[in-house]
Design a protein around this motif. Structure first.
Motif, PDB file in Angstrom:
ATOM      1  N   THR A  96       0.837  -1.209   0.000  1.00 13.82           N
ATOM      2  CA  THR A  96       0.000   0.000   0.000  1.00 13.82           C
ATOM      3  C   THR A  96       0.867   1.252   0.000  1.00 13.82           C
ATOM      4  N   TRP A  97       1.895   1.266   0.836  1.00 13.30           N
ATOM      5  CA  TRP A  97       2.784   2.425   0.928  1.00 13.30           C
ATOM      6  C   TRP A  97       3.511   2.662  -0.394  1.00 13.30           C
ATOM      7  N   PHE A  98       3.987   1.607  -1.027  1.00 11.50           N
ATOM      8  CA  PHE A  98       4.728   1.737  -2.279  1.00 11.50           C
ATOM      9  C   PHE A  98       3.868   2.323  -3.401  1.00 11.50           C
ATOM     10  N   CYS A  99       2.564   2.207  -3.288  1.00  9.97           N
ATOM     11  CA  CYS A  99       1.655   2.735  -4.324  1.00  9.97           C
ATOM     12  C   CYS A  99       1.313   4.211  -4.127  1.00  9.97           C
ATOM     13  N   GLU A 100       1.734   4.799  -3.015  1.00 14.09           N
ATOM     14  CA  GLU A 100       1.457   6.217  -2.781  1.00 14.09           C
ATOM     15  C   GLU A 100       2.237   7.070  -3.780  1.00 14.09           C
ATOM     16  N   ASP A 101       1.605   8.136  -4.246  1.00 16.53           N
ATOM     17  CA  ASP A 101       2.220   9.005  -5.257  1.00 16.53           C
ATOM     18  C   ASP A 101       3.557   9.582  -4.808  1.00 16.53           C
ATOM     19  N   ASP A 102       3.704   9.848  -3.514  1.00  8.96           N
ATOM     20  CA  ASP A 102       4.936  10.486  -3.031  1.00  8.96           C
ATOM     21  C   ASP A 102       5.949   9.487  -2.460  1.00  8.96           C
ATOM     22  N   PHE A 103       5.763   8.197  -2.733  1.00  6.71           N
ATOM     23  CA  PHE A 103       6.726   7.210  -2.235  1.00  6.71           C
ATOM     24  C   PHE A 103       8.076   7.403  -2.912  1.00  6.71           C
ATOM     25  N   ARG A 104       9.114   7.619  -2.115  1.00  4.47           N
ATOM     26  CA  ARG A 104      10.480   7.779  -2.612  1.00  4.47           C
ATOM     27  C   ARG A 104      11.454   6.895  -1.842  1.00  4.47           C
ATOM     28  N   GLY A 105      10.908   5.899  -1.157  1.00  7.26           N
ATOM     29  CA  GLY A 105      11.755   5.014  -0.376  1.00  7.26           C
ATOM     30  C   GLY A 105      11.716   5.378   1.092  1.00  7.26           C
ATOM     31  N   CYS A 106      12.476   4.634   1.844  1.00  2.67           N
ATOM     32  CA  CYS A 106      12.538   4.815   3.291  1.00  2.67           C
ATOM     33  C   CYS A 106      13.345   6.068   3.623  1.00  2.67           C
ATOM     34  N   ALA A 107      12.751   6.961   4.397  1.00  7.32           N
ATOM     35  CA  ALA A 107      13.437   8.198   4.782  1.00  7.32           C
ATOM     36  C   ALA A 107      14.707   7.906   5.575  1.00  7.32           C
ATOM     37  N   PHE A 108      14.696   6.821   6.330  1.00  3.63           N
ATOM     38  CA  PHE A 108      15.866   6.486   7.149  1.00  3.63           C
ATOM     39  C   PHE A 108      17.008   5.962   6.291  1.00  3.63           C
ATOM     40  N   ILE A 109      16.686   5.134   5.321  1.00  5.80           N
ATOM     41  CA  ILE A 109      17.709   4.664   4.388  1.00  5.80           C
ATOM     42  C   ILE A 109      18.246   5.854   3.591  1.00  5.80           C
ATOM     43  N   ASN A 110      17.353   6.714   3.140  1.00  7.24           N
ATOM     44  CA  ASN A 110      17.766   7.886   2.368  1.00  7.24           C
ATOM     45  C   ASN A 110      18.635   8.823   3.201  1.00  7.24           C
ATOM     46  N   ALA A 111      18.229   9.078   4.433  1.00  9.48           N
ATOM     47  CA  ALA A 111      19.013   9.960   5.312  1.00  9.48           C
ATOM     48  C   ALA A 111      20.381   9.345   5.599  1.00  9.48           C
ATOM     49  N   PHE A 112      20.404   8.058   5.857  1.00  9.50           N
ATOM     50  CA  PHE A 112      21.680   7.393   6.121  1.00  9.50           C
ATOM     51  C   PHE A 112      22.588   7.465   4.903  1.00  9.50           C
ATOM     52  N   ALA A 113      22.012   7.230   3.718  1.00 10.61           N
ATOM     53  CA  ALA A 113      22.814   7.267   2.491  1.00 10.61           C
ATOM     54  C   ALA A 113      23.376   8.662   2.235  1.00 10.61           C
ATOM     55  N   GLU A 114      22.563   9.674   2.457  1.00 15.89           N
ATOM     56  CA  GLU A 114      23.003  11.042   2.180  1.00 15.89           C
ATOM     57  C   GLU A 114      23.888  11.620   3.273  1.00 15.89           C
ATOM     58  N   LEU A 115      23.564  11.337   4.538  1.00 18.11           N
ATOM     59  CA  LEU A 115      24.180  12.087   5.634  1.00 18.11           C
ATOM     60  C   LEU A 115      24.838  11.236   6.715  1.00 18.11           C
ATOM     61  N   GLY A 116      24.662   9.924   6.651  1.00 18.19           N
ATOM     62  CA  GLY A 116      25.154   9.055   7.715  1.00 18.19           C
ATOM     63  C   GLY A 116      26.640   9.172   7.979  1.00 18.19           C
ATOM     64  N   GLY A 117      27.411   9.373   6.923  1.00 21.68           N
ATOM     65  CA  GLY A 117      28.851   9.511   7.095  1.00 21.68           C
ATOM     66  C   GLY A 117      29.263  10.843   7.691  1.00 21.68           C
ATOM     67  N   MET A 118      28.409  11.841   7.542  1.00 17.22           N
ATOM     68  CA  MET A 118      28.732  13.181   8.047  1.00 17.22           C
ATOM     69  C   MET A 118      28.068  13.477   9.382  1.00 17.22           C
ATOM     70  N   SER A 119      27.037  12.729   9.713  1.00 13.06           N
ATOM     71  CA  SER A 119      26.287  13.001  10.934  1.00 13.06           C
ATOM     72  C   SER A 119      26.054  11.711  11.708  1.00 13.06           C
ATOM     73  N   PRO A 120      26.920  11.439  12.667  1.00 11.56           N
ATOM     74  CA  PRO A 120      26.729  10.235  13.483  1.00 11.56           C
ATOM     75  C   PRO A 120      25.364  10.218  14.188  1.00 11.56           C
ATOM     76  N   ALA A 121      24.850  11.377  14.553  1.00  7.75           N
ATOM     77  CA  ALA A 121      23.545  11.426  15.228  1.00  7.75           C
ATOM     78  C   ALA A 121      22.438  10.937  14.303  1.00  7.75           C
ATOM     79  N   LEU A 122      22.470  11.350  13.044  1.00  6.88           N
ATOM     80  CA  LEU A 122      21.461  10.896  12.090  1.00  6.88           C
ATOM     81  C   LEU A 122      21.647   9.414  11.764  1.00  6.88           C
TER      82      LEU A 122
END
Length: 191
Positions: A96-122
């Motif tokens: 159901t979630w994957f069918c939502e128009d604004d689905f772009r993946g898991c925010a946590f996976i995305n945040a980790f991929a973008e910022l995990g190396g620069m922000s240990p807190a995130l």
């Protein structure tokens, strides 16, 4: 006046909602504080009174996403009839979630991929979210009298489905993960 702004939960939630929408659409790094300020319709001073840093806004967005995730998954599981169906309900909710128009993946996976190396807190917040999900799946497996090894397998299927659906831009990964989960559950419960 600034203390009123900092404690205004409605304004704070408005900014979080706008940030969540922008980050989901464009990514965490691509959205500047000035863009967020303009889209939210607040001054930069008010924005910083609410959130002392961009990381603080991202933390608030991830906290909101975590609450939404927990509510969605637990509601889907609660509606299922028996322990086996409860484990599979996770994948039904993903579908159901994957069918939502604004689905772009898991925010946590995305945040980790973008910022995990620069922000240990995130990175820690992403890890905590994933651990919370794994722990929840383990409770579902225990309720079905399943073996301990089944829970991480089911969690990995769900995580992989999220990433696959986001990259492929199609919801089929949830159904594929559900089919694989069904085989794993049946084999584990029969053993």
């Amino acid at each position: 006046m600034d203390s009123i702004v900092a404690t205004n939960p409605i304004l704070r939630m408005h900014v979080v909602d706008v940030a969540e929408r922008l980050y989901n659409a464009r990514g965490f790094q691509a959205v500047s504080m000035d863009e967020l300020r303009a889209e939210a319709g607040v001054s930069l001073k008010k924005l910083y009174a609410l959130f002392p840093s961009k990381d603080a806004i991202i933390v608030a967005v991830l906290e909101t996403r975590h609450a939404e995730w927990v509510e969605g998954v637990t509601d889907a599981v609660a509606a299922a009839a028996d322990p086996r169906a409860k484990m599979l309900a996770v994948y039904d909710w993903l579908s159901t979630w994957f069918c939502e128009d604004d689905f772009r993946g898991c925010a946590f996976i995305n945040a980790f991929a973008e910022l995990g190396g620069m922000s240990p807190a995130l990175a820690d917040i992403a890890r905590e979210h994933k651990l919370d999900f794994q722990t929840y799946v383990a409770t579902l497996v225990r309720a079905a009298d399943g073996p301990d090894y089944l829970a991480p397998q089911l969690a990995i299927l769900a995580e992989g489905a999220q990433t696959t659906a986001a990259i492929a831009g199609t919801p089929e990964a949830a159904d594929q993960a559900r089919a694989a989960a069904s085989v794993l559950i049946d084999a584990a419960l029969a053993a």
